[in-house]
Motif scaffolding. Structure first.
Motif, PDB file in Angstrom:
ATOM      1  N   LEU A  18       0.812  -1.220   0.000  1.00 56.20           N
ATOM      2  CA  LEU A  18       0.000   0.000   0.000  1.00 56.20           C
ATOM      3  C   LEU A  18       0.842   1.265   0.000  1.00 56.20           C
ATOM      4  O   LEU A  18       0.304   2.351   0.101  1.00 56.20           O
ATOM      5  N   SER A  19       2.155   1.124  -0.148  1.00 59.62           N
ATOM      6  CA  SER A  19       3.004   2.310  -0.219  1.00 59.62           C
ATOM      7  C   SER A  19       2.922   2.960  -1.603  1.00 59.62           C
ATOM      8  O   SER A  19       3.328   4.102  -1.767  1.00 59.62           O
ATOM      9  N   GLN A  20       2.392   2.226  -2.575  1.00 58.39           N
ATOM     10  CA  GLN A  20       2.264   2.753  -3.936  1.00 58.39           C
ATOM     11  C   GLN A  20       0.883   3.363  -4.134  1.00 58.39           C
ATOM     12  O   GLN A  20      -0.127   2.721  -3.848  1.00 58.39           O
ATOM     13  N   GLN A  76      -4.927   3.242  -8.177  1.00 59.70           N
ATOM     14  CA  GLN A  76      -6.369   3.030  -8.095  1.00 59.70           C
ATOM     15  C   GLN A  76      -6.660   1.633  -7.541  1.00 59.70           C
ATOM     16  O   GLN A  76      -7.608   1.435  -6.806  1.00 59.70           O
ATOM     17  N   ALA A  77      -5.812   0.663  -7.866  1.00 58.01           N
ATOM     18  CA  ALA A  77      -6.000  -0.697  -7.351  1.00 58.01           C
ATOM     19  C   ALA A  77      -5.865  -0.724  -5.832  1.00 58.01           C
ATOM     20  O   ALA A  77      -6.640  -1.412  -5.146  1.00 58.01           O
ATOM     21  N   ASN A  78      -4.911   0.015  -5.295  1.00 62.21           N
ATOM     22  CA  ASN A  78      -4.745   0.068  -3.844  1.00 62.21           C
ATOM     23  C   ASN A  78      -5.915   0.804  -3.194  1.00 62.21           C
ATOM     24  O   ASN A  78      -6.352   0.436  -2.106  1.00 62.21           O
ATOM     25  N   ILE A  79      -6.419   1.832  -3.856  1.00 62.87           N
ATOM     26  CA  ILE A  79      -7.597   2.536  -3.343  1.00 62.87           C
ATOM     27  C   ILE A  79      -8.765   1.564  -3.276  1.00 62.87           C
ATOM     28  O   ILE A  79      -9.478   1.492  -2.279  1.00 62.87           O
ATOM     29  N   GLU A 100      -3.340   9.591   0.509  1.00 59.21           N
ATOM     30  CA  GLU A 100      -2.834   9.667   1.879  1.00 59.21           C
ATOM     31  C   GLU A 100      -3.973   9.670   2.885  1.00 59.21           C
ATOM     32  O   GLU A 100      -3.904   8.984   3.908  1.00 59.21           O
ATOM     33  N   ASP A 101      -5.022  10.444   2.602  1.00 59.05           N
ATOM     34  CA  ASP A 101      -6.163  10.497   3.515  1.00 59.05           C
ATOM     35  C   ASP A 101      -6.837   9.125   3.616  1.00 59.05           C
ATOM     36  O   ASP A 101      -7.175   8.675   4.713  1.00 59.05           O
ATOM     37  N   LEU A 102      -7.031   8.473   2.474  1.00 60.47           N
ATOM     38  CA  LEU A 102      -7.642   7.148   2.482  1.00 60.47           C
ATOM     39  C   LEU A 102      -6.770   6.138   3.225  1.00 60.47           C
ATOM     40  O   LEU A 102      -7.277   5.307   3.977  1.00 60.47           O
ATOM     41  N   HIS A 103      -5.469   6.230   3.018  1.00 57.10           N
ATOM     42  CA  HIS A 103      -4.555   5.307   3.680  1.00 57.10           C
ATOM     43  C   HIS A 103      -4.587   5.517   5.198  1.00 57.10           C
ATOM     44  O   HIS A 103      -4.578   4.543   5.955  1.00 57.10           O
ATOM     45  N   ASP A 104      -4.655   6.769   5.635  1.00 57.71           N
ATOM     46  CA  ASP A 104      -4.749   7.060   7.071  1.00 57.71           C
ATOM     47  C   ASP A 104      -6.020   6.449   7.661  1.00 57.71           C
ATOM     48  O   ASP A 104      -5.990   5.846   8.742  1.00 57.71           O
TER      49      ASP A 104
END
Length: 74
Positions: free
Chosen positions: A3-5, A8-11, A41-45
């Protein structure tokens, strides 16, 4: 999954995981395609916070859903 990349796939992966964790009845309304890589970044947080909690209160679920809605519409 790496998930560091920013992709859209990670989203898509994060949104699906969040929806599953929150057991969102309206999960179909939250499509990963509604989120852009600019919000990564917001989604990852949000993803990290949701995944690291063993359980979520109703108010936490509502706050997360509200924040995702804000990100989706921006």
């Amino acid at each position: 999954m790496d998930l560091s990349q920013k992709s859209q796939a990670n989203i898509e992966y994060m949104i699906e995981a969040i929806k599953n964790k929150l057991r969102m009845a309206s999960g179909a309304a939250m499509q990963s395609s509604a989120f852009s890589v600019e919000q990564y970044e917001d989604l990852h947080d949000i993803y990290e916070m949701v995944m690291n909690k063993p359980s979520l209160s109703i108010s936490e679920v509502e706050a997360i859903a509200s924040e995702l809605g804000r990100l989706r519409s921006s």
